[in-house]
Design an enzyme around this catalytic site. Structure first.
Site, PDB file in Angstrom:
ATOM      1  N   CYS A 436       3.157  -5.200   9.414  1.00  0.00           N
ATOM      2  CA  CYS A 436       3.572  -4.661   8.126  1.00  0.00           C
ATOM      3  C   CYS A 436       4.941  -4.003   8.189  1.00  0.00           C
ATOM      4  O   CYS A 436       5.713  -4.073   7.218  1.00  0.00           O
ATOM      5  CB  CYS A 436       2.530  -3.685   7.603  1.00  0.00           C
ATOM      6  SG  CYS A 436       2.197  -2.323   8.721  1.00  0.00           S
ATOM      7  N   HIS A 479      -0.240   1.585   7.404  1.00  0.00           N
ATOM      8  CA  HIS A 479       0.394   0.482   6.691  1.00  0.00           C
ATOM      9  C   HIS A 479       1.759   0.932   6.182  1.00  0.00           C
ATOM     10  O   HIS A 479       2.005   2.119   6.006  1.00  0.00           O
ATOM     11  CB  HIS A 479      -0.508   0.063   5.526  1.00  0.00           C
ATOM     12  CG  HIS A 479      -0.129  -1.234   4.907  1.00  0.00           C
ATOM     13  ND1 HIS A 479       0.065  -2.386   5.630  1.00  0.00           N
ATOM     14  CD2 HIS A 479       0.101  -1.578   3.605  1.00  0.00           C
ATOM     15  CE1 HIS A 479       0.390  -3.374   4.823  1.00  0.00           C
ATOM     16  NE2 HIS A 479       0.421  -2.906   3.583  1.00  0.00           N
ATOM     17  N   ASP A 495       3.956  -5.056  -2.053  1.00  0.00           N
ATOM     18  CA  ASP A 495       3.498  -5.093  -0.663  1.00  0.00           C
ATOM     19  C   ASP A 495       3.753  -6.479  -0.095  1.00  0.00           C
ATOM     20  O   ASP A 495       2.976  -7.413  -0.338  1.00  0.00           O
ATOM     21  CB  ASP A 495       2.015  -4.740  -0.586  1.00  0.00           C
ATOM     22  CG  ASP A 495       1.566  -4.573   0.869  1.00  0.00           C
ATOM     23  OD1 ASP A 495       2.382  -4.880   1.778  1.00  0.00           O
ATOM     24  OD2 ASP A 495       0.423  -4.150   1.076  1.00  0.00           O
TER      25      ASP A 495
END
Lengths: 681, 335
Positions: A436, A479, A495
């Protein structure tokens, strides 16, 4: 005969046991040489008692003390932190044990033991540790009882009696401890907490865990290997859907070409600050910038119990409004605690999941922050971004185009290749494998290069739903994602990880990674490995439920005490509290006193009456009831006539009874009598 | 000033205690007669609780706070345990073995309980005396010998008997001070100094010399004021060897009289001491002996009962209110 002020064997054994237990629990953070010294002290003490080794002389004791202080200074470099202070206390405890001679020395040792055992809870507040400390306290109380109990040698009457009762201090201690627990609970519930009176040294050596305020692309894969708990959340209503659970921690706006970091309090100084300060504390006046948020619909209320992270930032769903003291909302709409989270901390938050932030305008200084890219880095990306900017009609189309790129060609992995100086270029054009951190970092850089204000947001995503309706968020849920500013809509969440691995967001990390990806590699013993074994999994969930209740109701009791007492007492004021304490505490002690002094209310004769009654019942069943006014002797006579087979027994019983009733027979015969009556049946 | 104030309150307290606990040969211990107060260690423990509370509050640590609550609670529970260690006991005075003045006297005290249970480390002592420490196991009753110093001849009330205990935790001291209406018979301190009291005659029989006689010359004694000038050994005086009196003995039959009038030069207590010493010497032989005190005469005899009777007369001679032993001397002593 040993003088009464000396420490006899029975006391010494318990003192040493308590000492060992207290030292053992501290050994995790103590330097090894102190633990070793404590062990030597125990051996020395035993040898001294046996008369093998001498009592240490004054010079030996003084030099030991000097060595301890010097050793601690070398170890820690100072004596003012929490660990050095506790270590100093432990060394004093050890030396005192070594030199104690009289009962008053032993009392000091006992008091030190109590204090050191209590202080251990500053290092670890878990339920297991608390139970261990309780065990230590039991041993210490046993030592205290041992010190005040008669010695084997002191007793002139029956040595054997004492020898067979070496465990009596422990039994007595256990009784006292168990009796003390109800009152302890009452005091714990009612006694008001004053809050910190002055600043105290805190733990300095514990590692910081969780999300940090800087992010290099590879950072998050480290967290992905750990199943440690980050925090637990319980919601007043339903738990929101998985893809809504973006736990916002920090906003990272500064990029130096390699690493993202937060633009904290400093980066605001010298800029245009006419819309207020950086922090808005709970309970304090509203900052002007609060009006930038449009909160839509109803908020959801939830309570978070953070595990110690040694960092001050807290996690919440956007957009949050803190509901606990000591928590502030920052300008970037994340939460900050007044002090680093060094122990389990509970806070309450209201969040509006539907919101608009700075929808209409972004001030100049914010623009400059959120558009800044360091010159000379990632030229290929800058070039591509500007080309795509020209090719797309608006910002949203550009975002879709970039996400499409990720979706088509990129791989989501915990083991990404290392990147060089132009990290974004290398990631986007060469390696195309990342976690991520890589996705959010490259995405935000791309957006900024294309002239769209964007920033990285660090925190956690998702969490495990516990059957008891709360959420467990672990380190591997860490994250990073992006926020992009679009005119008319304000800051919106994008995202990029969801584009490449949607199951990461909809399910969890394990699903997204598949096998052989090093998931939980740093938690080899975690029960999380065995989630597919049903009974182990339910055991794991039960354990967690217990831990959570402990954290919520015991460790975080401060935050609910006021409401709870107000509900129970009708009002929360000193008078009510004092009255409740007096009435409930007095009642508890009264009950205990009745129990403790119950012997006073039953004498030998009462007992005897009960036994006689039992005899009458037995004989009544045999068909010979006692007549009213019939004396025991006449009754026995009659029974003997009617049942010659019982004659001898009944007459014998009567004889013993009369002896006990009218003579000076002691308690011992009561048992004989009871047995005789039992045999009659 | 503070000390005097403290003394004042202690006195008032003692006064109050003594009114609550009037003299009685047997006292049952209950909440009326038992007193409880933190010991020095108890105050130390309270300080410990304060420290723990400070740590708990400053670190806002609820586990330490719970431990603090536990310690407070243990202290409260210890009150009950300390109290029940003594409560329900009955203390009674059994007997006091008669002793000679300036020697150790032993008072037998009986501790009785209805229900047998352990009572640890009970300390019994008289004011200013060494304590005896005992433990009541599963006995209903034990008899304890409490030693004390016998100060003077007569009927002696040693004052209040202190029973105390700090069991189980040493944090609280429970005590009572009871007047068990003890009266101990204390005989005069025996004195064996004078050579005139006991001599051997030519037949080798030990006889007591009774008074200054005129028959046989016994020896010289140093002159004491009050001695008759007729008996002064002028020969020796003339030789400047000092002033002596000549002593003669009257030998009687084998009945010996311990006679008050034998010591005209001495005061009452000195005479009684010498009579007592004489008695101890002669009672070891098989001679019959009698006692003559002003207004009292015990005819010669020789057996244990007789000996005790003579000792008793010596002990109680001219003792005021010899029937009872009401003694208020303990008043004002601190509890």
């Amino acid at each position: 005969m040993i003088p009464a002020w000396q420490i006899h064997r029975n006391a010494l054994v318990w003192l040493l046991l308590a000492f060992a237990a207290v030292i053992l629990i501290h050994s995790a953070h103590l330097p090894n040489w102190i633990t070793l010294a404590a062990l030597v002290a125990v051996i020395w003490r035993v040898q001294r008692y046996r008369g093998v080794w001498p009592t240490p002389s004054r010079w030996v004791k003084l030099s030991l003390l000097a060595m301890c202080v010097a050793g601690l200074f070398l170890e820690y470099g100072k004596l003012t932190g929490l660990e050095p202070m506790v270590a100093l206390l432990v060394s004093a405890y050890t030396l005192k044990l070594l030199e104690m001679e009289h009962r008053r020395d032993a009392l000091l040792v006992v008091f030190l033991a109590f204090f050191i055992a209590a202080v251990q809870a500053l290092f670890d507040q878990s339920i297991g540790n608390a139970i261990y400390i309780l065990g230590c306290i039991l041993l210490i109380i046993a030592a205290l009882v041992g010190l005040h109990q008669g010695d084997v040698l002191l007793s002139t009457q029956s040595q054997a009696l004492f020898k067979s009762h070496a465990l009596r201090p422990l039994k007595k201690g256990l009784v006292i401890l168990l009796q003390a627990i109800p009152l302890m609970i009452l005091l714990f519930i009612i006694m008001p907490r004053l809050g910190s009176l002055w600043a105290v040294p805190i733990q300095s050596h514990s590692a910081k865990t969780g999300v940090t305020d800087t992010m290099s692309p590879g950072d998050y894969s480290r967290l992905g290997r750990s199943a440690d708990l980050a925090f637990r959340v319980s919601f007043d209503g339903e738990i929101p859907r998985q893809h809504q659970l973006y736990w916002r921690g920090l906003v990272l706006s500064d990029f130096d070409g390699r690493q993202w970091s937060r633009s904290g309090l400093d980066s605001y100084s010298g800029r245009d600050l006419n819309d207020g300060g950086f922090l808005q504390w709970f309970g304090k006046s509203i900052q002007p910038w609060d009006s930038l948020i449009e909160r839509l619909g109803q908020p959801i209320r939830y309570s978070v119990v953070m595990e110690p992270s040694q960092q001050p930032w807290l996690y919440s769903l956007p957009t949050p409004v803190p509901q606990s003291t000591g928590v502030a909302l920052t300008r970037d709409f994340w939460l900050l605690s007044s002090a680093p989270v060094t122990a389990k901390t509970q806070y309450e938050v209201d969040s509006w999941l539907d919101y608009k932030v700075a929808a209409n305008d972004l001030s100049n200084y914010r623009q400059s922050i959120e558009l800044e890219i360091p010159p000379g880095y990632n030229p290929r990306t800058v070039e591509l971004a500007q080309r795509w900017r020209r090719e797309t009609s608006n910002d949203k189309a550009l975002i879709r185009k970039v996400l499409g790129l990720y979706n088509e060609q990129f791989v989501y992995t915990l083991q990404p290749p290392l990147l060089g100086k132009h990290s974004v270029d290398e990631f986007l054009f060469d390696t195309q494998r990342g976690f991520c951190g890589h996705f959010s970092s490259s995405f935000v850089f791309f957006m900024r290069a294309a002239g769209v204000p964007a920033r990285v947001v660090a925190g956690y995503q998702g969490g495990e739903r516990h059957p008891d309706n709360y959420l467990l968020v672990r380190q591997y849920d860490a994250h990073a994602w992006a926020e992009v500013w679009i005119a008319g809509e304000g800051w919106i969440r994008v995202d990029p990880t969801a584009a490449v691995a949607p199951e990461r967001i909809e399910a969890n990390l394990e699903e997204a990674l598949g096998d052989n990806e090093g998931f939980l590699a740093d938690s080899p013993l975690s029960l999380m490995h065995f989630r597919h074994i049903n009974w182990l999994n339910s055991l794991r969930l039960k354990l967690d439920s217990l831990n959570y209740s402990w954290a919520r109701w015991v460790l975080g009791y401060d935050s609910i005490q006021e409401d709870l007492l107000e509900k129970w007492l009708g009002a929360y004021n000193p008078l009510r509290i004092a009255l409740a304490l007096l009435i409930a505490g007095g009642g508890l002690l009264g009950l205990l006193a009745l129990w403790q002094l119950r012997h006073r209310f039953s004498s030998k004769h009462d007992e005897l009456d009960r036994v006689f009654l039992r005899l009458c019942q037995t004989l009544e069943k045999a068909g010979i009831p006692r007549e009213t006014g019939e004396g025991p002797r006449a009754y026995a006579q009659r029974v003997a006539e009617q049942r010659p087979d019982l004659a001898r027994q009944v007459k014998g019983i009567n004889a013993v009874y009369e002896h006990m009733r009218y003579g000076s027979e002691g308690q011992e015969r009561l048992k004989v009598l009871k047995n005789a009556i039992r045999r009659l049946k | 000033m503070v000390e005097r104030l403290g003394q004042f309150f202690r006195d008032r307290f003692s006064h109050w205690v003594y009114r609550r606990l009037p003299p009685s040969r047997s006292v049952s211990l209950n909440n009326r007669s038992l007193f409880i107060f933190p010991s020095k260690a108890g105050f130390g423990f309270l300080l410990l609780i304060l420290l723990c509370w400070l740590v708990a509050t400053n670190y806002e640590n609820n586990v330490v706070f719970a431990i603090t609550c536990l310690l407070v609670s243990v202290f409260m529970v210890a009150i009950l345990h300390s109290f029940s260690n003594l409560s329900g006991l009955t203390l009674s005075f059994a007997r006091a073995t008669p002793a000679f003045a300036k020697e150790q006297l032993v008072v037998d005290v009986v501790l009785h309980q209805e229900q047998p249970r352990y009572r640890e480390t009970l300390s019994l002592s008289f004011v200013g005396e060494d304590a005896v420490i005992t433990t009541l196991g599963d006995h209903e009753e034990i008899r304890i010998k409490v030693p004390l110093y016998a100060p003077r001849r007569g009927l002696y009330n040693p004052g209040r008997l202190t029973l105390e205990s700090v069991y189980p935790l040493g944090l609280l001291r429970v005590w009572t001070k009871v007047d068990l209406d003890i009266s101990c018979l204390i005989y005069p301190q025996p004195v064996f100094d004078s050579p005139k009291t006991f001599v051997a005659n030519s037949r080798g029989e030990g006889l007591l010399q009774v008074g200054d006689g005129s028959e046989d010359f016994v020896g010289l004694n140093e002159y004491q004021t009050g001695d008759s000038l007729k008996k002064v050994a002028w020969k020796q005086y003339a030789k400047e060897q000092g002033m002596y009196t000549k002593h003669y003995a009257d030998y009687q039959d084998e009945r010996i009289w311990l006679d008050w009038d034998d010591y005209p030069a001495l005061d009452r207590e000195a005479r009684l001491s010498r009579l007592c010493g004489g008695l101890l010497q002669v009672s070891g032989t098989d001679k019959a002996y009698g006692l003559r005190l002003p207004g009292i005469e015990i005819l010669p005899d020789n057996n244990e009962a007789h000996r005790l009777k003579v000792l008793r007369e010596l002990a109680l001679f001219e003792v005021p209110n010899r029937g009872q032993a009401g003694d208020e001397k303990v008043r004002g002593q601190s509890v």
